[in-house]
Scaffold this active site. Structure first.
Site, short mmCIF file in Angstrom:
data_model
loop_
_atom_site.label_atom_id
_atom_site.label_comp_id
_atom_site.label_asym_id
_atom_site.label_seq_id
_atom_site.Cartn_x
_atom_site.Cartn_y
_atom_site.Cartn_z
N ASP A 8 3.37 -4.79 -9.74
CA ASP A 8 3.21 -4.48 -8.31
C ASP A 8 2.98 -5.78 -7.55
O ASP A 8 2.44 -6.75 -8.10
CB ASP A 8 2.04 -3.53 -8.07
CG ASP A 8 2.04 -2.98 -6.64
OD1 ASP A 8 2.75 -1.99 -6.40
OD2 ASP A 8 1.36 -3.56 -5.79
N GLU A 10 2.08 -7.62 -3.43
CA GLU A 10 1.76 -7.56 -2.00
C GLU A 10 2.50 -8.69 -1.33
O GLU A 10 2.63 -9.78 -1.90
CB GLU A 10 0.25 -7.69 -1.75
CG GLU A 10 -0.59 -6.56 -2.33
CD GLU A 10 -0.27 -5.21 -1.73
OE1 GLU A 10 0.20 -5.16 -0.57
OE2 GLU A 10 -0.49 -4.20 -2.42
N HIS A 60 -3.04 -5.37 3.21
CA HIS A 60 -3.63 -6.13 2.11
C HIS A 60 -4.88 -6.92 2.48
O HIS A 60 -5.64 -7.32 1.58
CB HIS A 60 -2.59 -7.08 1.50
CG HIS A 60 -1.97 -8.03 2.48
ND1 HIS A 60 -2.66 -9.04 3.12
CD2 HIS A 60 -0.68 -8.13 2.92
CE1 HIS A 60 -1.86 -9.72 3.90
NE2 HIS A 60 -0.65 -9.19 3.81
N HIS A 156 -5.15 -1.91 -0.27
CA HIS A 156 -4.01 -2.16 -1.15
C HIS A 156 -4.14 -3.53 -1.78
O HIS A 156 -4.42 -4.52 -1.10
CB HIS A 156 -2.70 -2.08 -0.36
CG HIS A 156 -2.29 -0.69 -0.02
ND1 HIS A 156 -1.31 -0.02 -0.69
CD2 HIS A 156 -2.76 0.16 0.92
CE1 HIS A 156 -1.17 1.19 -0.17
NE2 HIS A 156 -2.04 1.31 0.82
N ASP A 161 -3.15 -1.42 -7.63
CA ASP A 161 -1.92 -0.63 -7.54
C ASP A 161 -1.16 -0.63 -8.86
O ASP A 161 -0.62 0.41 -9.28
CB ASP A 161 -1.03 -1.16 -6.42
CG ASP A 161 -1.58 -0.87 -5.03
OD1 ASP A 161 -2.67 -0.27 -4.96
OD2 ASP A 161 -0.94 -1.23 -4.04
#
Length: 790
Positions: A8, A10, A60, A156, A161
């Site tokens: 994952d 960001e 984020h 997040h 995640d």
């Protein structure tokens, strides 16, 4: 051994290709034979100066300062590739994460292609296809359906995640447990409000109740019918639905009012904010009153009440005053300047009014040159050197020029407004964006101003230019009151000062899709674009009332459709105005041909045939005749479907440029006006306002188009204004300069015409002659009044 790595990321934005956005956080979690091993890879990444878009940062919460201290992707690429080597890859949103990682690998010069060198899967797609009838769900919702705890996911982040996705992967691929059919409701349900609809506001001058929360579709039976608050049960609790054919829905702007009859939605409008912003503009753009100053009230021990003429305007009630003689100026080198002595008949007090507003000014000899320089690309510090005057004097004179232009314009409009009687005008309206207010060395974020203007296409007369900045109100008191009431925590329509932007995060982004960071101005007040636009439309009402009827061509903008249909409702219903939205697409040749072919099919469908010629060989008159029939056929179709569907976009069969032009009339018309509307639609454009906006960019240096730096992609202004107030004033000065001084001589010369050059005001009958800069600077409404005084 079955080894899967769940990854994952960001990022700073939504796309590595369109916005050049970067990965700022990456995590990978190992799964072996259906078990999460606890072996992970995680790193924050330095995006090398690329700032996060506001929406991404909201997700984020990683600051630029924190990320600047992290390693670049090229430094963590080798350990990352070693960690995922030999494994199958899984992402929750593969189409988002994998292109970002591939972009970083390419940027680092690493010869790895994820789609070629690794087997990969997308868990979101797999879950949708097997468990949710092909519909995608968010990671939180998928985890909740499997009973996976998501309580730790407050913000997040790639690590949390990736871990949740790994547990979801195991549940989905290795367990026999089936998920819930739907995601249980997680958010606490909102309590029903007794009065969810913004209350009407009583106009302080007219006494009329203003309520703009109704359907925006003029073809709907709900148009102009305000939404009603819910009816109450016997217990006093509000019922679920509203009191009539409306419902409240959630949207990206908060709660919206949706019409049950036609389905159109509008944001909830704060009626008070609209009225107050309109009154503020009316207070600026009006002739200044002359009344008894009643100076003796403050010095008298006997009188407690002001003179009865203290609020009586001399222009409207001249018999309340007596004009005495004139008094010459005592200022050195200004002996020719004189003022008029006036006596109040009530209190016998005498006061004076200058006959030339430049009376007493320092260096009035440079006024003409300074104003001419300001509207001809003049730079303030260079004008200061050229004219040998200080910057503070320039700013003082700029305020004087601004006030003079307003008074000059308002006087001529008040005297000649009736000359618009019986005219049929085609007006165009659009918005232009400026970056201003670079005031702090440590904070270079600009403020974005928005100019809404309405221009006559034929004469190029600019009726109004409204910038969304307020320098006249007590901004310190308003900000203090808003903070005390915690206004920013309330929805916009419930705020006491809803017309203002008081927080940096509420400043709307730039008109181009970049990540420019903006702020609210330090001094003065930024007005919400919605209320600035609506107040601009309110300013235009006196003109629309006098004009026989007009076509308003506006750029395709949801805000324009909302404001026009709500504020100008009575004019639309009385067929005084026909608003049309215009959309011009720069398509490739095949797309353009498809749309034009479709338009020609519509022509033939309605019995409109070409007279044995190809359309490219038609004369302008033949094209006009065909276009009129085409528009009339489409408008008739809309008329028959009124109330059943919203206005449709119509494709222009003969666009003038290499665009595909589409039009959306916001109102239906009667049979007797089809041909008039059709002819107007044939020539429909926003050329008037577009040309005016080009003039602003070319003539006012501080409002030139922002420049993109070649080094970092940031946008800045070469001569950005320090104070948005000066930008507002310069636009108004240029508007009046355009209307009363600039003629169409250049255009006539290029055509070889011998017609007499005219200004826009002359063409509309709002001025008898072309005026000079000196005429504006020396203008006095009282002097004009005195000449006609008996």
């Amino acid at each position: 051994m079955d080894r899967v790595i769940v990854i994952d990321t960001e990022t700073t934005g939504l796309s590595p290709s369109k916005g050049g956005h970067r990965v700022i956080n990456i995590a990978a979690v190992e799964i072996i034979d259906g078990e999460v091993t606890g072996n992970t890879f995680h790193s924050f990444i330095n995006p090398e100066g690329k700032k996060s878009q506001p929406g991404a940062f909201k997700v984020h919460k990683l600051t630029a300062e924190f990320l600047s201290k992290q390693p670049t992707f090229s430094k963590i690429a080798t350990p990352l590739l070693e960690f995922i080597s030999g494994a199958r890859l899984s992402f929750y949103s593969k189409n988002f994460d994998m292109p970002f990682i591939q972009s970083e690998l390419d940027r680092s010069g690493i010869d790895v292609v994820l789609s070629r060198d690794f087997e990969s899967s997308c868990l979101m797609v797999d879950f949708a296809n097997r468990e949710n009838n092909g519909k995608y769900v968010k990671l939180d919702s998928a985890c909740i359906r499997y009973g996976i705890d998501i309580s730790q996911r407050k913000v997040h982040g790639a690590a949390i995640d990736a871990e949740l996705t790994a547990h979801l992967y195991v549940k989905f691929h290795y367990d026999d447990e089936r998920p819930l059919n739907r995601t249980p409701h997680q958010k606490p349900r909102e309590e029903k409000e007794i009065r969810p609809i913004p209350r009407a506001f009583k106009h302080p001058e007219s006494g009329q109740l203003i309520q703009l929360n109704h359907c925006k579709n003029p073809s709907c039976n709900n148009y102009g019918v305000p939404a009603l608050n819910p009816k109450l049960k016997k217990s006093g609790e509000p019922k679920k639905s509203l009191g009539n054919a409306y419902k409240l829905t959630n949207s990206n702007v908060g709660k919206s009012l949706t019409c049950k009859l036609c389905g159109s939605s509008t944001k909830l409008i704060n009626n008070k904010a609209f009225v107050l912003e309109s009154l503020r503009l009316n207070a600026i753009f009006r002739l200044r009153d002359i009344s008894c100053p009643d100076v003796k009230l403050q010095t008298s021990n006997r009188r407690k009440r002001p003179c009865r003429n203290a609020a009586v305007n001399l222009y409207k009630h001249p018999k309340r005053y007596t004009l005495k003689g004139t008094r010459a100026s005592a200022t050195k080198r200004q002996e020719e300047m004189s003022s008029q002595r006036i006596q109040c008949k009530a209190c016998k007090n005498q006061f004076t009014i200058p006959l030339n507003p430049q009376m007493g000014q320092a260096r009035k000899d440079v006024n003409v040159a300074l104003l001419k320089g300001l509207v001809n690309k003049g730079i303030l510090n260079r004008l200061s050197e050229q004219l040998d005057i200080s910057m503070s004097l320039i700013y003082h004179k700029l305020e004087f020029f601004y006030e003079q232009c307003i008074q000059f314009d308002q006087w001529h409009i008040s005297q000649n407004l009736n000359s618009l009687n019986g005219k049929r005008l085609t007006l165009s309206m659009d918005r232009q964006h400026y970056l201003v207010n670079w005031t702090e060395k440590e904070d270079a974020r600009p403020t974005k101003l928005v100019n809404t203007s309405t221009v006559d296409n034929q004469s190029r007369f600019v009726f109004a230019s409204t910038l969304n900045f307020d320098f006249t109100s007590d901004w310190e008191a308003i900000k203090k009151d808003s903070a005390m009431r915690r206004d920013f925590e309330k929805p916009e329509w419930k705020r006491r000062h809803a017309q203002y932007v008081l927080k940096d995060r509420e400043v709307q982004g730039d008109d181009v899709n970049d990540e420019l960071s903006l702020k609210a101005p330090q001094k003065g007040l930024l007005v919400q674009q919605t209320y600035s636009l609506m107040a601009h439309l309110e300013q235009m009402k006196p003109f629309y009332d006098v004009i026989d009827y007009s076509y308003l061509m506006a750029d395709d903008d949801e805000g324009f459709e909302l404001g026009i249909c709500l504020v100008l409702r009575e004019l639309i219903e009385n067929k005084k105005i026909y608003p049309v939205l215009i959309r011009a697409d720069r398509n490739n040749a095949s797309q353009m041909q498809d749309k034009r072919s479709w338009a020609e099919q519509v022509l033939r469908k309605h019995g409109v045939e070409f007279s044995g010629k190809g359309k490219d060989n038609l004369t302008l008159a033949e094209k006009r005749e065909l276009a009129q029939k085409y528009w009339a056929a489409n408008l008739e179709h809309q008329l028959h479907n009124a109330g059943h569907s919203r206005s449709e976009w119509l494709v222009h069969p003969f666009p003038k440029s290499q665009h595909s032009i589409q039009l959306k009339p916001l109102v239906g018309v009667g049979k007797d006006q089809w041909l008039d509307v059709a002819e107007s639609l044939f020539d429909s454009s926003t050329q008037g306002v577009d040309n005016y906006f080009q003039m602003i960019r070319r003539r006012i240096n501080v409002l030139e188009r922002p420049i993109t730096s070649a080094t970092n992609g940031h946008r800045w202004n070469g001569y950005a204004s320090y104070n948005p107030k000066w930008s507002v004033m310069l636009v108004e000065i240029l508007r009046v300069y355009n209307n009363y001084i600039i003629t169409d001589s250049k255009k006539l010369k290029n055509k070889g015409s011998k017609q007499k050059p005219l200004t826009p005001a002359q063409k509309l009958g709002l001025a008898e002659k072309r005026y000079s800069i000196q005429d504006i600077l020396s203008f006095s409404a009282f002097k004009e009044f005195k000449e006609n005084y008996h």
